[in-house]
Scaffold this motif. Structure first.
Motif, PDB file in Angstrom:
ATOM      1  N   ASN A 337       0.824  -1.212   0.000  1.00  0.00           N
ATOM      2  CA  ASN A 337       0.000   0.000   0.000  1.00  0.00           C
ATOM      3  C   ASN A 337       0.858   1.262   0.000  1.00  0.00           C
ATOM      4  O   ASN A 337       0.548   2.228  -0.712  1.00  0.00           O
ATOM      5  CB  ASN A 337      -0.934   0.001   1.209  1.00  0.00           C
ATOM      6  CG  ASN A 337      -2.076  -0.980   1.053  1.00  0.00           C
ATOM      7  OD1 ASN A 337      -2.465  -1.316  -0.054  1.00  0.00           O
ATOM      8  ND2 ASN A 337      -2.609  -1.463   2.166  1.00  0.00           N
ATOM      9  N   ILE A 338       1.931   1.261   0.798  1.00  0.00           N
ATOM     10  CA  ILE A 338       2.820   2.427   0.806  1.00  0.00           C
ATOM     11  C   ILE A 338       3.527   2.557  -0.533  1.00  0.00           C
ATOM     12  O   ILE A 338       3.690   3.665  -1.063  1.00  0.00           O
ATOM     13  CB  ILE A 338       3.832   2.314   1.955  1.00  0.00           C
ATOM     14  CG1 ILE A 338       3.106   2.244   3.306  1.00  0.00           C
ATOM     15  CG2 ILE A 338       4.793   3.496   1.949  1.00  0.00           C
ATOM     16  CD1 ILE A 338       2.258   3.439   3.609  1.00  0.00           C
ATOM     17  N   ARG A 339       3.967   1.433  -1.094  1.00  0.00           N
ATOM     18  CA  ARG A 339       4.609   1.501  -2.415  1.00  0.00           C
ATOM     19  C   ARG A 339       3.669   2.089  -3.451  1.00  0.00           C
ATOM     20  O   ARG A 339       4.077   2.870  -4.316  1.00  0.00           O
ATOM     21  CB  ARG A 339       5.057   0.107  -2.869  1.00  0.00           C
ATOM     22  CG  ARG A 339       6.248  -0.438  -2.149  1.00  0.00           C
ATOM     23  CD  ARG A 339       6.928  -1.530  -2.978  1.00  0.00           C
ATOM     24  NE  ARG A 339       5.992  -2.512  -3.485  1.00  0.00           N
ATOM     25  CZ  ARG A 339       5.605  -3.603  -2.837  1.00  0.00           C
ATOM     26  NH1 ARG A 339       6.045  -3.822  -1.613  1.00  0.00           N
ATOM     27  NH2 ARG A 339       4.762  -4.463  -3.382  1.00  0.00           N
ATOM     28  N   MET A 340       2.392   1.724  -3.378  1.00  0.00           N
ATOM     29  CA  MET A 340       1.438   2.225  -4.354  1.00  0.00           C
ATOM     30  C   MET A 340       1.254   3.736  -4.270  1.00  0.00           C
ATOM     31  O   MET A 340       0.956   4.384  -5.280  1.00  0.00           O
ATOM     32  CB  MET A 340       0.093   1.527  -4.186  1.00  0.00           C
ATOM     33  CG  MET A 340      -0.059   0.280  -5.027  1.00  0.00           C
ATOM     34  SD  MET A 340      -0.087   0.642  -6.800  1.00  0.00           S
ATOM     35  CE  MET A 340      -1.644   1.510  -6.948  1.00  0.00           C
ATOM     36  N   THR A 341       1.410   4.314  -3.075  1.00  0.00           N
ATOM     37  CA  THR A 341       1.321   5.773  -2.990  1.00  0.00           C
ATOM     38  C   THR A 341       2.434   6.426  -3.807  1.00  0.00           C
ATOM     39  O   THR A 341       2.220   7.454  -4.448  1.00  0.00           O
ATOM     40  CB  THR A 341       1.392   6.243  -1.533  1.00  0.00           C
ATOM     41  OG1 THR A 341       2.662   5.908  -0.958  1.00  0.00           O
ATOM     42  CG2 THR A 341       0.289   5.624  -0.692  1.00  0.00           C
ATOM     43  N   PHE A 342       3.623   5.819  -3.788  1.00  0.00           N
ATOM     44  CA  PHE A 342       4.730   6.356  -4.574  1.00  0.00           C
ATOM     45  C   PHE A 342       4.525   6.093  -6.066  1.00  0.00           C
ATOM     46  O   PHE A 342       4.769   6.969  -6.904  1.00  0.00           O
ATOM     47  CB  PHE A 342       6.060   5.739  -4.112  1.00  0.00           C
ATOM     48  CG  PHE A 342       6.424   6.063  -2.696  1.00  0.00           C
ATOM     49  CD1 PHE A 342       6.231   7.335  -2.191  1.00  0.00           C
ATOM     50  CD2 PHE A 342       6.961   5.102  -1.860  1.00  0.00           C
ATOM     51  CE1 PHE A 342       6.563   7.643  -0.880  1.00  0.00           C
ATOM     52  CE2 PHE A 342       7.301   5.393  -0.546  1.00  0.00           C
ATOM     53  CZ  PHE A 342       7.098   6.675  -0.059  1.00  0.00           C
ATOM     54  N   PHE A 343       4.082   4.865  -6.407  1.00  0.00           N
ATOM     55  CA  PHE A 343       3.866   4.533  -7.823  1.00  0.00           C
ATOM     56  C   PHE A 343       2.798   5.439  -8.449  1.00  0.00           C
ATOM     57  O   PHE A 343       2.947   5.892  -9.585  1.00  0.00           O
ATOM     58  CB  PHE A 343       3.443   3.076  -7.960  1.00  0.00           C
ATOM     59  CG  PHE A 343       4.521   2.085  -7.632  1.00  0.00           C
ATOM     60  CD1 PHE A 343       5.856   2.452  -7.679  1.00  0.00           C
ATOM     61  CD2 PHE A 343       4.206   0.783  -7.284  1.00  0.00           C
ATOM     62  CE1 PHE A 343       6.861   1.544  -7.373  1.00  0.00           C
ATOM     63  CE2 PHE A 343       5.198  -0.137  -6.986  1.00  0.00           C
ATOM     64  CZ  PHE A 343       6.530   0.243  -7.028  1.00  0.00           C
ATOM     65  N   SER A 344       1.729   5.696  -7.711  1.00  0.00           N
ATOM     66  CA  SER A 344       0.659   6.523  -8.263  1.00  0.00           C
ATOM     67  C   SER A 344       1.139   7.950  -8.503  1.00  0.00           C
ATOM     68  O   SER A 344       0.795   8.566  -9.524  1.00  0.00           O
ATOM     69  CB  SER A 344      -0.552   6.506  -7.322  1.00  0.00           C
ATOM     70  OG  SER A 344      -0.212   7.036  -6.052  1.00  0.00           O
TER      71      SER A 344
END
Length: 524
Positions: A337-344
């Motif tokens: 979930n934290i990685r997805m904040t960066f990817f988005s």
């Protein structure tokens, strides 16, 4: 958001709120007879919730009792604890429309509730004096830093008459910001964050004094300005992770979206009004005046840091050694979930970043000049500012991951439509909508990072956040310029917006749990 309860969380090191009066005040409860009389008279019924929290007997600290008046709801028994699993901290009370505070209902006949639902939620400023001072100090210092950034660019051009030399100012600030952003986060997870923020802010203030002194003495050297810019970036890379990691310890989890919306107002207003004010000041009184004002403006941030309590990171594993950047990256690798904040964010800033093409399209599409470029640059900033002003609804949103996906997709679609327009005012409208969507995304991304990350990892992940925020737009500028060189600006802008939406959809399908993220039970 329903508000009305005035709680003053004098946050300690563990983020636990205390109230004057201690256990004696917490133990006072109304008698059942008194409650029945109030209910018969039509008064709203309240329960008194007392929470006793003791942390770390080895540390010798006792968190005082917390007393809160909260309306009786069916979901009181399901109030979650703190985001990182600690037993302390203010509890959350969740109804069907998200976290709420006791007080007059927004659904009443007065217009106050409607205004609170629409405009920025000021609850963090009212309930926490420490956060209020930190926010005010940051706002004032951001203005000063934006003035100084413009003054340095003007001074470099005045000395060299070279646009390339001015462009190198950004390079000299980017490299230290990226490098020290990671290590600054590790330091923030090792040392007292209050001291780190205080010392690094002192360093930035000293650099502003050095700029003013050199300007007053007539010492105009480009290498000196480049050196100061690099050192300022180092101070900023140390201050930002420490300051961001402090917020979850000053406020309860349900107030984090409101606090991050207020932070977006600070940065947007600073970068919008600061350069305009700086240009006027340099034109009237010279570079030294802008630098002197910046050095004085830092006193607000220094005072706010000085008044804070100690902010030592809490070790979940009981260790006391130096935090490792590698450990932070490993932790990030296990938290989708934290990685997805960066990817988005990278989808938006790398694939759909049209800013580098504004000078070309101002002439080719709108037959404009430098003023047209200024309008194009200002439109997303105005949208971001409005997004922060009208952010009261965001505190009631629980599905933060879904909100991020929608807002980033809205950014990509707005940019794609902007690439199809050839009417200036219509184009400015879509750029403003893109800026508004970017603010919404930023608020929820920052909130997820703060709430779902253990305290001993917050500094390092905030350092990664700085690298993404600083590096993403610059990679986006390079990509947009390259595509436009081989095709056209329209293809680069519209294609980039569509690519942003498509890649984001693929990422959402790959990590489906991100859309189901619930703020009531933060999972990294």
């Amino acid at each position: 958001m329903r508000r009305g309860r005035e709680v003053n969380p004098a946050a300690g090191e563990d983020g636990t709120a205390t109230v004057p009066g201690g256990p004696e005040r917490a133990g006072r409860q109304r008698s059942p007879a008194a409650g029945e009389r109030r209910a018969a008279a039509g008064w709203p019924r309240f329960d008194v919730v007392a929470i006793n929290s003791v942390e770390g007997a080895g540390r010798g600290r006792l968190a005082s009792d917390v007393t809160r008046a909260t309306p009786r709801t069916q979901s009181d028994d399901a109030a979650p604890g703190s985001p990182d699993g600690r037993s302390g901290g203010p509890p959350q009370v969740s109804g069907d429309d998200g976290p709420s505070d006791a007080g007059p209902s927004d659904d009443g006949g007065s217009g106050g509730g409607a205004r609170r639902r629409i405009f920025a939620d000021l609850t963090p400023l009212r309930t926490s004096p420490d956060y209020r001072r930190l926010w005010a100090g940051s706002t004032i210092s951001w203005m000063g830093q934006a003035m100084t950034a413009l003054a340095i660019s003007l001074q470099v051009y005045d000395i060299t008459r070279s646009s390339l030399a001015v462009g190198l100012v950004g390079l000299f600030s980017l490299v230290p910001l990226v490098v020290f952003g990671l290590y600054g986060g590790a330091i923030a997870d090792t040392l007292d964050r209050r001291k780190l923020g205080l010392y690094s802010s002192c360093g930035a203030a000293v650099l502003s004094v050095a700029l003013a002194t050199a300007a007053l003495a007539g010492y105009h050297r480009v290498w000196f300005l480049y050196l100061v810019v690099s050192l300022q970036a180092v101070c900023g890379a140390l201050t930002s992770p420490a300051r961001s990691a402090m917020i979850p310890k000053l406020l309860p989890p349900e107030q984090l979206p409101a606090a991050n919306a207020l932070s977006s107002l600070t940065t947007t207003f600073g970068f919008t009004a600061g350069p305009m004010l700086g240009g006027l000041i340099v034109g009237w009184w010279g570079y030294q005046a802008a630098y002197l004002i910046d050095s004085v403006a830092f006193s607000a941030a220094l005072y706010a840091m000085w008044r804070l309590p100690a902010m030592r990171p809490e070790r979940t594993d009981g260790s006391t050694g130096r935090a490792s950047v590698v450990d932070g990256l490993r932790f990030l690798g296990t938290r989708p979930n934290i990685r997805m904040t960066f990817f988005s964010d990278m989808c938006a800033m790398v694939l759909a970043q049209p800013k580098a093409l504004f000078p070309a399209i101002a002439i080719a599409w709108y037959a404009g000049d430098a003023k047209t470029v200024g309008l194009l640059v200002a439109a997303p900033a105005v949208g971001s500012l409005l997004g922060g002003l009208f952010s009261g609804w965001q505190g009631r949103i629980r599905r933060h991951g879904l909100a991020i996906l929608i807002s980033v997709a809205a950014w990509g679609l707005a940019v794609a439509v902007f690439g199809l327009t050839r009417n200036l005012w219509l184009g400015l409208l879509f750029l403003g909508l893109a800026g508004w969507a970017d603010t919404i995304s930023m608020v929820f991304r920052t909130t997820m990072l703060q709430a779902a990350t253990p305290d001993d990892m917050r500094g390092r992940l905030q350092g990664v956040f700085i690298v993404v925020v600083a590096g993403g737009p610059r990679l986006g500028d390079f990509l947009a310029g390259s595509v436009a060189q081989f095709t056209s600006p329209g293809v680069a802008i519209t294609g980039g917006g569509i690519a942003c939406v498509l890649v984001l959809a693929l990422l959402g399908l790959r990590w489906r749990g991100f859309a189901r993220y619930d703020a009531r039970s933060p999972q990294a």
